[in-house]
Design a protein around this motif. Structure first.
Motif, PDB file in Angstrom:
ATOM      1  N   SER A 213       0.784  -1.371  -0.018  1.00 13.69           N
ATOM      2  CA  SER A 213      -0.022   0.147  -0.139  1.00 13.69           C
ATOM      3  C   SER A 213       0.856   1.203   0.067  1.00 13.69           C
ATOM      4  CB  SER A 213      -1.044  -0.045   1.315  1.00 13.69           C
ATOM      5  OG  SER A 213      -1.805  -0.973   1.246  1.00 13.69           O
ATOM      6  N   ASP A 214       2.010   1.189   0.716  1.00 11.29           N
ATOM      7  CA  ASP A 214       3.170   2.379   0.638  1.00 11.29           C
ATOM      8  C   ASP A 214       3.544   2.505  -0.539  1.00 11.29           C
ATOM      9  OD1 ASP A 214       2.845   3.421   3.398  1.00 11.29           O
ATOM     10  OD2 ASP A 214       4.062   1.375   4.053  1.00 11.29           O
ATOM     11  N   LEU A 215       4.119   1.334  -1.127  1.00 12.97           N
ATOM     12  CA  LEU A 215       5.123   1.742  -2.738  1.00 12.97           C
ATOM     13  C   LEU A 215       3.991   1.872  -3.631  1.00 12.97           C
ATOM     14  CD1 LEU A 215       7.685  -1.135  -2.024  1.00 12.97           C
ATOM     15  CD2 LEU A 215       7.540   1.167  -1.243  1.00 12.97           C
ATOM     16  N   MET A 216       2.971   1.691  -3.596  1.00 10.64           N
ATOM     17  CA  MET A 216       2.037   1.598  -4.924  1.00 10.64           C
ATOM     18  C   MET A 216       1.652   3.220  -5.027  1.00 10.64           C
ATOM     19  SD  MET A 216      -1.569  -0.117  -3.849  1.00 10.64           S
ATOM     20  CE  MET A 216      -2.672   0.751  -5.311  1.00 10.64           C
ATOM     21  N   GLU A 217       1.846   4.026  -4.093  1.00  8.16           N
ATOM     22  CA  GLU A 217       1.051   5.332  -4.202  1.00  8.16           C
ATOM     23  C   GLU A 217       1.176   6.170  -5.352  1.00  8.16           C
ATOM     24  OE1 GLU A 217      -1.280   6.194  -2.427  1.00  8.16           O
ATOM     25  OE2 GLU A 217      -1.233   5.189  -0.412  1.00  8.16           O
ATOM     26  N   PRO A 218       2.645   6.281  -5.792  1.00 11.07           N
ATOM     27  CA  PRO A 218       2.866   6.880  -7.063  1.00 11.07           C
ATOM     28  C   PRO A 218       2.234   6.294  -8.327  1.00 11.07           C
ATOM     29  CG  PRO A 218       4.795   6.829  -5.637  1.00 11.07           C
ATOM     30  CD  PRO A 218       3.819   5.959  -5.269  1.00 11.07           C
ATOM     31  N   PHE A 219       2.003   5.145  -8.313  1.00  7.87           N
ATOM     32  CA  PHE A 219       1.513   4.436  -9.459  1.00  7.87           C
ATOM     33  C   PHE A 219      -0.012   4.606  -9.653  1.00  7.87           C
ATOM     34  CE2 PHE A 219       5.867   2.811  -9.236  1.00  7.87           C
ATOM     35  CZ  PHE A 219       6.028   2.352 -10.388  1.00  7.87           C
ATOM     36  N   ARG A 220      -0.685   5.002  -8.559  1.00  7.86           N
ATOM     37  CA  ARG A 220      -1.995   4.941  -8.645  1.00  7.86           C
ATOM     38  C   ARG A 220      -2.815   5.872  -9.830  1.00  7.86           C
ATOM     39  NH1 ARG A 220      -5.177   3.833  -3.937  1.00  7.86           N
ATOM     40  NH2 ARG A 220      -3.984   2.980  -2.253  1.00  7.86           N
ATOM     41  N   VAL A 221      -1.899   6.950 -10.187  1.00  7.47           N
ATOM     42  CA  VAL A 221      -2.509   7.731 -11.165  1.00  7.47           C
ATOM     43  C   VAL A 221      -2.431   7.167 -12.581  1.00  7.47           C
ATOM     44  CG1 VAL A 221      -0.022   8.359 -11.872  1.00  7.47           C
ATOM     45  CG2 VAL A 221      -2.070  10.243 -12.302  1.00  7.47           C
ATOM     46  N   LEU A 222      -1.875   6.031 -12.812  1.00  9.56           N
ATOM     47  CA  LEU A 222      -1.802   5.158 -14.083  1.00  9.56           C
ATOM     48  C   LEU A 222      -3.334   4.822 -14.053  1.00  9.56           C
ATOM     49  CD1 LEU A 222       1.439   3.155 -14.037  1.00  9.56           C
ATOM     50  CD2 LEU A 222       0.966   5.570 -15.269  1.00  9.56           C
ATOM     51  N   ILE A 223      -3.910   4.244 -13.052  1.00  2.14           N
ATOM     52  CA  ILE A 223      -5.053   3.728 -13.168  1.00  2.14           C
ATOM     53  C   ILE A 223      -6.329   4.864 -13.066  1.00  2.14           C
ATOM     54  CG2 ILE A 223      -7.067   2.577 -11.672  1.00  2.14           C
ATOM     55  CD1 ILE A 223      -4.738   0.782 -12.565  1.00  2.14           C
ATOM     56  N   ASP A 224      -5.964   6.250 -12.566  1.00  3.35           N
ATOM     57  CA  ASP A 224      -6.762   7.139 -12.561  1.00  3.35           C
ATOM     58  C   ASP A 224      -7.004   7.705 -14.122  1.00  3.35           C
ATOM     59  OD1 ASP A 224      -6.827   6.996  -9.871  1.00  3.35           O
ATOM     60  OD2 ASP A 224      -5.253   8.542  -9.462  1.00  3.35           O
ATOM     61  N   ARG A 225      -5.760   7.744 -14.797  1.00  3.11           N
ATOM     62  CA  ARG A 225      -5.869   8.292 -16.007  1.00  3.11           C
ATOM     63  C   ARG A 225      -6.503   7.332 -16.989  1.00  3.11           C
ATOM     64  NH1 ARG A 225      -0.061   8.349 -19.091  1.00  3.11           N
ATOM     65  NH2 ARG A 225      -0.365   6.170 -18.795  1.00  3.11           N
ATOM     66  N   GLU A 226      -6.509   5.853 -16.790  1.00  2.00           N
ATOM     67  CA  GLU A 226      -7.137   5.152 -17.475  1.00  2.00           C
ATOM     68  C   GLU A 226      -8.883   5.223 -17.242  1.00  2.00           C
ATOM     69  OE1 GLU A 226      -6.473   2.590 -20.841  1.00  2.00           O
ATOM     70  OE2 GLU A 226      -5.030   3.408 -19.195  1.00  2.00           O
ATOM     71  N   VAL A 227      -9.194   5.489 -15.842  1.00  4.72           N
ATOM     72  CA  VAL A 227     -10.481   5.301 -15.661  1.00  4.72           C
ATOM     73  C   VAL A 227     -11.248   6.754 -16.051  1.00  4.72           C
ATOM     74  CG1 VAL A 227     -12.231   5.605 -13.714  1.00  4.72           C
ATOM     75  CG2 VAL A 227     -10.307   4.042 -13.557  1.00  4.72           C
ATOM     76  N   ILE A 228     -10.368   7.752 -16.360  1.00  6.31           N
ATOM     77  CA  ILE A 228     -10.947   9.115 -16.814  1.00  6.31           C
ATOM     78  C   ILE A 228     -11.296   8.829 -18.220  1.00  6.31           C
ATOM     79  CG2 ILE A 228     -10.119  11.184 -17.618  1.00  6.31           C
ATOM     80  CD1 ILE A 228     -11.407  11.380 -14.884  1.00  6.31           C
ATOM     81  N   GLN A 229     -10.455   7.916 -19.009  1.00  2.00           N
ATOM     82  CA  GLN A 229     -10.905   7.946 -20.432  1.00  2.00           C
ATOM     83  C   GLN A 229     -11.940   6.862 -20.755  1.00  2.00           C
ATOM     84  OE1 GLN A 229      -6.832   6.318 -21.709  1.00  2.00           O
ATOM     85  NE2 GLN A 229      -6.081   8.403 -21.490  1.00  2.00           N
ATOM     86  N   MET A 230     -12.488   5.976 -19.767  1.00  2.60           N
ATOM     87  CA  MET A 230     -13.527   5.320 -19.914  1.00  2.60           C
ATOM     88  C   MET A 230     -14.920   5.766 -20.013  1.00  2.60           C
ATOM     89  SD  MET A 230     -12.585   2.148 -17.148  1.00  2.60           S
ATOM     90  CE  MET A 230     -11.247   1.315 -17.364  1.00  2.60           C
ATOM     91  N   GLN A 231     -15.871   5.156 -20.475  1.00  2.00           N
ATOM     92  CA  GLN A 231     -17.449   5.856 -20.577  1.00  2.00           C
ATOM     93  C   GLN A 231     -17.857   5.091 -19.183  1.00  2.00           C
ATOM     94  OE1 GLN A 231     -18.866   7.567 -22.683  1.00  2.00           O
ATOM     95  NE2 GLN A 231     -16.920   7.858 -23.926  1.00  2.00           N
ATOM     96  N   ARG A 232     -18.010   5.881 -18.406  1.00  7.08           N
ATOM     97  CA  ARG A 232     -18.166   5.299 -17.002  1.00  7.08           C
ATOM     98  C   ARG A 232     -19.747   5.083 -16.581  1.00  7.08           C
ATOM     99  NH1 ARG A 232     -14.695   9.311 -16.520  1.00  7.08           N
ATOM    100  NH2 ARG A 232     -16.182  10.672 -15.553  1.00  7.08           N
TER     101      ARG A 232
END
Length: 288
Positions: A213-232
């Protein structure tokens, strides 16, 4: 180098044969284990042989099992991640508080920096506020700039009424993507000989993945960016596959282009080196 992410989404039998994963359903598909980094078993109608599980554990291939709603619920974790696991765990227990706080300060700063970069790329004026938070971060983020930045960040992405606790397609997608990311980090931590329960900042007695949970923090934005591009309007199987494939995206790290999966390996090793050498300058973050 292992790079394939195998997703089993319907009834199938998975077994092992001469170095290959064999998937049997309407057709028979063979994939050499050396090519596989992760197997996601979405369908509860899939069966897996014990011989295959044993080989996957030996090869340190991450296996994620999903529940009846096709959400990740458990994973395969081997007892032995490295030949010197006992020594690595002794070192982990002895990591100094000062060193852990220094590393956490770097990680949370990079997380906010990545969030700011995404907002800037999307033309969001809130990027300026996150830049201000970056300037205000103190040792170990004692004033919780991360929490303040998160609220501004998610409201900028999904609207002022959005909260991370809401029952909505956006959160379903974010949670799914984060769980895939968490599993990738847990795999690398165990493969490196450390244990996931002992974190740097996260210290929840009910969370067995504090360090991931600590180490993954800077990588979360990769998921955020993908979700933004989806038809949600809804979160479907296609969107899940899209999120799993984030691990196959390319990023820059340590001067080279790497798949996210391999970038996680490089980054984790650099964090462990930084902790063991008490030198936060050794950390290697990725760039988009």
């Amino acid at each position: 180098m292992s790079w394939r992410i195998v997703v089993i989404s319907k009834r199938a039998k998975l077994d092992y044969q001469l170095g290959y994963l064999v998937v049997r359903n309407e057709e028979v598909t063979k994939i050499h284990l050396s090519e596989i980094s992760t197997i996601l078993i979405e369908s509860t109608a899939a069966t897996v042989t014990a011989s295959l599980l044993a080989e996957l554990t030996k090869k340190k291939i991450k296996v994620i099992f999903c529940d009846e709603k096709r959400n990740p619920s458990s994973e395969l974790v081997g007892y032995y991640g490295s030949h010197d696991t006992s020594n690595k765990i002794r070192k982990q227990i002895q990591w100094s508080r000062h060193s852990k706080e220094a590393i956490w300060t770097e990680i949370v700063t990079e997380k906010i920096r990545k969030q700011k970069e995404l907002l800037k790329n999307l033309g969001k004026e809130e990027a300026g506020l996150l830049e201000a938070y970056l300037q205000e971060i103190g040792w170990n983020d004692e004033t919780n700039r991360e929490g303040h930045a998160a609220k501004v960040y998610f409201n900028a992405l999904f609207g002022m009424t959005f909260t991370r606790t809401a029952d909505c397609p956006e959160n379903a997608a974010l949670n799914y993507g984060y769980s895939i990311l968490l599993s990738a980090f847990a795999r690398e931590i165990v493969a490196s000989g450390y244990i996931t329960q002992l974190g740097l900042f996260h210290d929840n007695m009910f969370n067995q993945f504090n360090l991931a949970s600590d180490l993954m923090e800077p990588f979360r934005v990769l998921i955020d960016r993908e979700v933004i591009q989806m038809q949600r309007k809804e979160f479907t199987h296609e969107e899940k596959i899209q999120l799993v494939n984030v691990l196959n995206n390319e990023v820059m790290i340590d001067g080279k282009t790497q798949y996210v999966n391999n970038a996680i390996k490089i980054y984790c090793k650099s964090v462990f080196d930084a902790l063991n050498e008490n030198d936060s300058a050794l950390i290697r973050f990725y760039g988009l």
